[in-house]
Design a protein around this motif. Sequence first.
Motif, mmCIF file in Angstrom:
data_model
loop_
_atom_site.group_PDB
_atom_site.id
_atom_site.type_symbol
_atom_site.label_atom_id
_atom_site.label_comp_id
_atom_site.label_asym_id
_atom_site.label_seq_id
_atom_site.Cartn_x
_atom_site.Cartn_y
_atom_site.Cartn_z
ATOM 1 N N PHE A 233 -5.423 -62.757 45.925
ATOM 2 C CA PHE A 233 -5.600 -64.072 45.311
ATOM 3 C C PHE A 233 -5.260 -64.026 43.822
ATOM 4 C CE2 PHE A 233 -8.274 -67.085 48.097
ATOM 5 C CZ PHE A 233 -7.598 -66.679 49.232
ATOM 6 N N ASP A 234 -5.514 -62.895 43.170
ATOM 7 C CA ASP A 234 -5.132 -62.757 41.760
ATOM 8 C C ASP A 234 -3.658 -63.097 41.568
ATOM 9 O OD1 ASP A 234 -7.681 -61.869 41.156
ATOM 10 O OD2 ASP A 234 -7.130 -59.743 41.082
ATOM 11 N N VAL A 235 -2.831 -62.463 42.379
ATOM 12 C CA VAL A 235 -1.385 -62.642 42.204
ATOM 13 C C VAL A 235 -0.921 -63.992 42.737
ATOM 14 C CG1 VAL A 235 -0.691 -61.510 44.364
ATOM 15 C CG2 VAL A 235 0.860 -61.500 42.416
ATOM 16 N N PHE A 236 -1.530 -64.489 43.811
ATOM 17 C CA PHE A 236 -1.130 -65.792 44.338
ATOM 18 C C PHE A 236 -1.412 -66.908 43.337
ATOM 19 C CE2 PHE A 236 -1.781 -64.229 48.955
ATOM 20 C CZ PHE A 236 -0.491 -63.726 48.973
ATOM 21 N N LEU A 237 -2.536 -66.830 42.644
ATOM 22 C CA LEU A 237 -2.873 -67.859 41.662
ATOM 23 C C LEU A 237 -2.034 -67.720 40.399
ATOM 24 C CD1 LEU A 237 -6.771 -68.011 41.969
ATOM 25 C CD2 LEU A 237 -5.037 -69.310 43.213
ATOM 26 N N ALA A 238 -1.542 -66.522 40.153
ATOM 27 C CA ALA A 238 -0.735 -66.287 38.955
ATOM 28 C C ALA A 238 0.733 -66.632 39.163
ATOM 29 C CB ALA A 238 -0.857 -64.825 38.522
ATOM 30 N N ARG A 239 1.177 -66.608 40.417
ATOM 31 C CA ARG A 239 2.594 -66.807 40.708
ATOM 32 C C ARG A 239 2.848 -68.175 41.332
ATOM 33 N NH1 ARG A 239 6.332 -62.686 39.223
ATOM 34 N NH2 ARG A 239 7.657 -64.071 40.459
ATOM 35 N N GLU A 240 4.119 -68.482 41.552
ATOM 36 C CA GLU A 240 4.507 -69.732 42.183
ATOM 37 C C GLU A 240 4.126 -69.721 43.667
ATOM 38 O OE1 GLU A 240 8.410 -67.456 41.557
ATOM 39 O OE2 GLU A 240 6.281 -67.172 41.138
ATOM 40 N N ALA A 241 4.050 -70.917 44.270
ATOM 41 C CA ALA A 241 3.615 -71.030 45.666
ATOM 42 C C ALA A 241 4.540 -70.285 46.620
ATOM 43 C CB ALA A 241 3.520 -72.504 46.064
ATOM 44 N N ALA A 242 5.819 -70.194 46.275
ATOM 45 C CA ALA A 242 6.780 -69.516 47.151
ATOM 46 C C ALA A 242 6.500 -68.022 47.268
ATOM 47 C CB ALA A 242 8.202 -69.740 46.641
ATOM 48 N N PHE A 243 5.692 -67.488 46.381
ATOM 49 C CA PHE A 243 5.454 -66.045 46.368
ATOM 50 C C PHE A 243 4.859 -65.555 47.683
ATOM 51 C CE2 PHE A 243 3.421 -62.045 45.216
ATOM 52 C CZ PHE A 243 4.359 -61.461 44.378
ATOM 53 N N SER A 244 3.953 -66.340 48.274
ATOM 54 C CA SER A 244 3.318 -65.896 49.521
ATOM 55 C C SER A 244 4.322 -65.858 50.667
ATOM 56 C CB SER A 244 2.137 -66.803 49.877
ATOM 57 O OG SER A 244 2.567 -68.131 50.097
#
Length: 401
Positions: A233-244
């Motif tokens: 969640f750290d990285v998902f909230l820090a990055r753009e939605a396409a990251f997942s």
Amino acid sequence: MEPHGSPLEESETGVSRQDSSSPSRLAEKHDTKTAAIIRACNRQDLESLRSLATSEGGLVSDDLRRRAWPLLLGPTEDPRDDWRELPKHRDEDQVELDVNRSFIFYPNDQSAKDLAKRKKELSELITEVLRRQPFLCYFQGYHDICQVFLLVLEPLRRAPVVARLSTLRIRDFMLPTLTPALAQLRLIPSILYAVSPKLYHHLSQTQPFFALSGTLTMYAHDIQEYGDIARLFDVFLAREAAFSVYMFAQIVLQRSDELFETPADEPEMLHSILSKLPQPLDLEALIKNTVGLIENHPPESLKPWSLISKYSVLKTTRRPGLIVEQTLEFGEQDFRQQVKELERAERQEKLLQQLWKYRRPARTIGFAVAVAVLSFWIRRSQVTTGIFEALWHQLSQYKKA
């Protein structure tokens, strides 16, 4: 010297690898990063905070996440009214069914009484968000996401933060249909093709629906360790939605040897393999590789990207910092625009079915007249080029018959 007599290797900083992994060096590294995160939070330096959240170890601890996650999602407003007095949301019955199945893997040190209290809090969190944003549609798996926020954030911060997440970050999943969520998955084959055409062709008979559970729930439904999902969640909230989405593509790429062992003409077996995350999952390597993947093959380079709605969170959060500039009202407006697009697409699909059903009368009045009428309707209704091409193909085939 090491046991076998070879000298210790030194890093660029002059610290030996053995020393860098020693307890004292790890503690020093932890303290240094903790101080950097606190400093970034105090200064509201979001660029540094996003970098720290993405780098190895993420945001380190829940104490720091309590400060950082709300900053990464943008400013919230404390509501003054009582959500319990708001009209009931249409999906609340389903919420209760799912909440009863929550907290399966974590926390695992709760008594029955504590677990019941957690479930009550989770139910209230989800219900408050839905009642305050009644346009949102609940989806199964949303409770998996919310329970992570419940475990990390303080009670008063939970609903406002989850409201921003829901409206501005995972809005595509809270529409009346799953069509926008499935549209996101269409990016995965294109990513695979860009990196490994061989793997792309091997999986060409397998639809990318195997990634739905992971991307839909921010992997909260599939990751069983609390520390791991909090780190993600750290990285998902820090990055753009396409990251997942890119992350799932990276998982597939990393399993290429395993996938090649299963014949391409067994799509059901391949789907079964891909729908389960590999164990163990090296999160830090996965995150690092995903960062490289999205940088080397950005969404704009993928053919299906042009088919993604401009109101999709994939595009409204294309630059990570955009979300903090957006309001809940902005998210609601985009939601309603997406609903209009879905309704228009549904009407177009019905038109296609009707024209095909009554294709013989089209021959009676003349093929040219039918196409002329269709063209006029398309201009008035703003039917997409893809629909027109499909209609033209079917009518042309009928003309040849």
